[in-house]
Motif scaffolding. Sequence first.
Motif, PDB file in Angstrom:
ATOM      1  N   ASN A 146       0.786  -1.234   0.000  1.00  0.00           N
ATOM      2  CA  ASN A 146       0.000   0.000   0.000  1.00  0.00           C
ATOM      3  C   ASN A 146       0.819   1.285   0.000  1.00  0.00           C
ATOM      4  OD1 ASN A 146      -3.080  -0.758   0.459  1.00  0.00           O
ATOM      5  ND2 ASN A 146      -1.855  -2.172   1.693  1.00  0.00           N
ATOM      6  N   ILE A 147       2.102   1.236   0.303  1.00  0.00           N
ATOM      7  CA  ILE A 147       2.945   2.423   0.239  1.00  0.00           C
ATOM      8  C   ILE A 147       3.544   2.484  -1.170  1.00  0.00           C
ATOM      9  CG2 ILE A 147       4.991   3.577   1.151  1.00  0.00           C
ATOM     10  CD1 ILE A 147       4.499   2.011   3.767  1.00  0.00           C
ATOM     11  N   PRO A 148       3.284   3.547  -1.912  1.00  0.00           N
ATOM     12  CA  PRO A 148       3.797   3.616  -3.292  1.00  0.00           C
ATOM     13  C   PRO A 148       5.308   3.400  -3.361  1.00  0.00           C
ATOM     14  CG  PRO A 148       2.232   5.409  -2.882  1.00  0.00           C
ATOM     15  CD  PRO A 148       2.467   4.729  -1.558  1.00  0.00           C
ATOM     16  N   GLY A 149       5.707   2.462  -4.200  1.00  0.00           N
ATOM     17  CA  GLY A 149       7.112   2.179  -4.431  1.00  0.00           C
ATOM     18  C   GLY A 149       7.784   1.309  -3.392  1.00  0.00           C
ATOM     19  N   ARG A 151       7.402  -1.907  -2.401  1.00  0.00           N
ATOM     20  CA  ARG A 151       7.833  -3.249  -2.783  1.00  0.00           C
ATOM     21  C   ARG A 151       9.032  -3.194  -3.734  1.00  0.00           C
ATOM     22  NH1 ARG A 151       6.203  -8.203  -1.965  1.00  0.00           N
ATOM     23  NH2 ARG A 151       4.246  -7.583  -0.961  1.00  0.00           N
ATOM     24  N   GLU A 152       9.030  -2.233  -4.634  1.00  0.00           N
ATOM     25  CA  GLU A 152      10.155  -2.100  -5.547  1.00  0.00           C
ATOM     26  C   GLU A 152      11.437  -1.758  -4.787  1.00  0.00           C
ATOM     27  OE1 GLU A 152       7.201  -0.719  -5.883  1.00  0.00           O
ATOM     28  OE2 GLU A 152       6.409  -1.837  -7.605  1.00  0.00           O
ATOM     29  N   LYS A 153      11.330  -0.842  -3.812  1.00  0.00           N
ATOM     30  CA  LYS A 153      12.505  -0.493  -3.004  1.00  0.00           C
ATOM     31  C   LYS A 153      12.985  -1.693  -2.187  1.00  0.00           C
ATOM     32  CE  LYS A 153      11.484   4.437  -2.443  1.00  0.00           C
ATOM     33  NZ  LYS A 153      11.124   5.514  -1.484  1.00  0.00           N
ATOM     34  N   ALA A 154      12.045  -2.466  -1.672  1.00  0.00           N
ATOM     35  CA  ALA A 154      12.412  -3.622  -0.856  1.00  0.00           C
ATOM     36  C   ALA A 154      13.177  -4.649  -1.673  1.00  0.00           C
ATOM     37  CB  ALA A 154      11.165  -4.245  -0.239  1.00  0.00           C
ATOM     38  N   THR A 155      12.718  -4.901  -2.884  1.00  0.00           N
ATOM     39  CA  THR A 155      13.369  -5.928  -3.703  1.00  0.00           C
ATOM     40  C   THR A 155      14.703  -5.453  -4.262  1.00  0.00           C
ATOM     41  OG1 THR A 155      12.052  -5.190  -5.607  1.00  0.00           O
ATOM     42  CG2 THR A 155      11.196  -7.049  -4.321  1.00  0.00           C
ATOM     43  N   SER A 156      14.936  -4.146  -4.264  1.00  0.00           N
ATOM     44  CA  SER A 156      16.201  -3.625  -4.798  1.00  0.00           C
ATOM     45  C   SER A 156      17.171  -3.221  -3.692  1.00  0.00           C
ATOM     46  CB  SER A 156      15.934  -2.427  -5.709  1.00  0.00           C
ATOM     47  OG  SER A 156      15.331  -1.361  -4.984  1.00  0.00           O
ATOM     48  N   GLY A 157      16.848  -3.576  -2.430  1.00  0.00           N
ATOM     49  CA  GLY A 157      17.770  -3.326  -1.335  1.00  0.00           C
ATOM     50  C   GLY A 157      17.755  -1.919  -0.796  1.00  0.00           C
ATOM     51  N   ARG A 158      16.728  -1.124  -1.122  1.00  0.00           N
ATOM     52  CA  ARG A 158      16.671   0.263  -0.670  1.00  0.00           C
ATOM     53  C   ARG A 158      15.679   0.466   0.470  1.00  0.00           C
ATOM     54  NH1 ARG A 158      14.730   3.470  -5.087  1.00  0.00           N
ATOM     55  NH2 ARG A 158      13.923   1.547  -6.006  1.00  0.00           N
ATOM     56  N   LEU A 159      15.304  -0.647   1.132  1.00  0.00           N
ATOM     57  CA  LEU A 159      14.339  -0.573   2.218  1.00  0.00           C
ATOM     58  C   LEU A 159      14.649  -1.686   3.211  1.00  0.00           C
ATOM     59  CD1 LEU A 159      11.745   1.179   2.751  1.00  0.00           C
ATOM     60  CD2 LEU A 159      10.429  -0.759   1.902  1.00  0.00           C
ATOM     61  N   VAL A 160      14.559  -1.376   4.491  1.00  0.00           N
ATOM     62  CA  VAL A 160      14.679  -2.397   5.526  1.00  0.00           C
ATOM     63  C   VAL A 160      13.483  -2.287   6.460  1.00  0.00           C
ATOM     64  CG1 VAL A 160      17.190  -2.555   5.429  1.00  0.00           C
ATOM     65  CG2 VAL A 160      16.118  -0.905   6.980  1.00  0.00           C
ATOM     66  N   ALA A 161      13.210  -3.373   7.168  1.00  0.00           N
ATOM     67  CA  ALA A 161      12.066  -3.430   8.067  1.00  0.00           C
ATOM     68  C   ALA A 161      12.518  -3.943   9.419  1.00  0.00           C
ATOM     69  CB  ALA A 161      10.986  -4.357   7.494  1.00  0.00           C
ATOM     70  N   GLY A 162      11.801  -3.524  10.449  1.00  0.00           N
ATOM     71  CA  GLY A 162      12.116  -4.039  11.771  1.00  0.00           C
ATOM     72  C   GLY A 162      11.121  -3.578  12.800  1.00  0.00           C
ATOM     73  N   THR A 163      11.092  -4.295  13.908  1.00  0.00           N
ATOM     74  CA  THR A 163      10.304  -3.840  15.041  1.00  0.00           C
ATOM     75  C   THR A 163      11.076  -2.717  15.740  1.00  0.00           C
ATOM     76  OG1 THR A 163      11.183  -5.824  16.147  1.00  0.00           O
ATOM     77  CG2 THR A 163       8.886  -5.882  15.420  1.00  0.00           C
ATOM     78  N   ILE A 164      10.486  -2.125  16.767  1.00  0.00           N
ATOM     79  CA  ILE A 164      11.050  -0.907  17.344  1.00  0.00           C
ATOM     80  C   ILE A 164      12.447  -1.128  17.933  1.00  0.00           C
ATOM     81  CG2 ILE A 164      10.737   0.833  19.151  1.00  0.00           C
ATOM     82  CD1 ILE A 164       8.949   1.345  16.809  1.00  0.00           C
ATOM     83  N   ASP A 165      12.728  -2.336  18.439  1.00  0.00           N
ATOM     84  CA  ASP A 165      14.089  -2.613  18.918  1.00  0.00           C
ATOM     85  C   ASP A 165      15.094  -2.433  17.792  1.00  0.00           C
ATOM     86  OD1 ASP A 165      12.771  -4.954  17.815  1.00  0.00           O
ATOM     87  OD2 ASP A 165      14.559  -6.086  18.354  1.00  0.00           O
ATOM     88  N   SER A 166      14.768  -2.954  16.613  1.00  0.00           N
ATOM     89  CA  SER A 166      15.668  -2.826  15.460  1.00  0.00           C
ATOM     90  C   SER A 166      15.859  -1.364  15.074  1.00  0.00           C
ATOM     91  CB  SER A 166      15.109  -3.607  14.266  1.00  0.00           C
ATOM     92  OG  SER A 166      15.027  -4.980  14.550  1.00  0.00           O
TER      93      SER A 166
END
Length: 524
Positions: A146-149, A151-166
């Motif tokens: 739902n956030i524009p772009g 998934r594309e950023k995630a697959t190209s290494g320009r996005l990371v995800a984590g819980t608040i500790d991370s």
Amino acid sequence: MSEGYVLAVDQGTTGTRAILFDHTGTPIAIAYKEHRQIYPMPGWVEHDPIEIWFNTKETIRRVIRDSGIDLGRILTIGVTNQRETVVLWDPETGQPVYNAIVWQDRRTAREVDHLRREYMDFIRLKTGLIPDSYFSGVKIWWMLNNIPGAREKATSGRLVAGTIDSWIIWNLTRGSRDVATPEKNGAHVTDYSNASRTMLFNIQRLEWDPELLEIEGRIPREILPLPRPSSDRDLYGYTGPAVSNELFGGHAIPVSGAAGDQQAALFGQAGFNPGDIKCTYGTGNFILVNTGDTLVYSKHGLLTTIYYSVKPGTATYALEGSIFITGAAIQWLRDGLKIIEVSGEVNPLAEAARDTGGVYFVPAFTGLGAPYWDQYARGLIIGLTRGTERKHIARAVLESIAYLTRDVIETMKNDVNLDVKLLKADGGASRSDFLMQFQADILNSKVVRPMVYETTALGAAYLAGLAIGFWSSLDEIRSYWRAEKEFTPRMDDETRERLYNGWKAAVRRALGWAREVPWAYGYE
């Protein structure tokens, strides 16, 4: 190595604490700062990750100032956090691509319905969890779709995800050369306990599970943090140059411990033996019982979760009952109904009522968790008459916290043949003598409140300190635990069961309400 201090960052649902602890586990200084609660739509709950990071720095700065200690005596940092809340950010700029989606958020209810229909047993066996919007995986799924772009950023290494500790650890260590994943410009790590709350982590193999990543929205493994022990002798990293200079007088401080807030609270309560049980009275209530190295799968709606780890590839487990809204209901009395001005007013107001006058309050603002797991339940106040006053509603709110806790503990008794003679209580609402006495009465069990209320932060400190040898063993930590007050049951059996049966009747009326009127909650 007893000279020095451990800094704990406790990033919670409503605010952030920084606490300095000495070698006896005594708080030397405490700083706290609330952050905004964002409600874009009914059932949606968000936080601003940048605000959380700024508040983290502010509380650290204040606690150092107030303590007056030599900065060189801060030996390590431990982090504990609101679990399941998720952030997606650009590792180059450090900017989140969206607000953090909070554990209370219900926007993924439809996706979860699909998972329950198709994969309930599959997910439960691998993760110990019952599919619910509560958990992190479906929140990442929603963000990527739902956030524009995104998934594309995630697959190209320009996005990371984590819980608040991370998110906190990444920011603390940003720019450091000595981190677990330097290509991410910060230590992109999580501990096993937090990973076990994502619904993406295999709690037997202690790794991200490719099948879960696929069925929960084709989540790329590369965007997720490196899972590590909760007490990490190899360290997560050191504070980066910017943080070291801004907060610690140029000292690079190791970050060596982390755990989800509820696991950290049991650790801070020295719950190291199988059968040890605690309840944290916070935004929600969370009851954990230590099951040792044994994975116990509940037959009655509890969660199997990782408690902590002190060695790669190993874990201690727990059974957990998660109650979504308890202390948050007191905030609602303050901010929503405005029948109190500050949260502390609820106790004298409730005590002014001899009883609730037949009123029951079910705080299902975001559904009901254990043991009901009904994401379509909604809150209600029932039993109102012309004689109902503010004091009756205030008392009903406090009593609901104790009733929900009994619901979970009754379930634990059935799952692990547990005889709860002693419940250790902590968290903000445990300061209420009224609530603690009613809890002992409705449970028919002794309730004990510790000398140190902030057991969540204390648990994070213990985990970090163990990693560097500041504390030598669990036995040493156990020796520092002290009780502040005990509450013993005073209610007769007939009254106890009559009141509890009334509670169960009220819950039945709350279950499934949002499914009956989906248009009111954005589910159509």
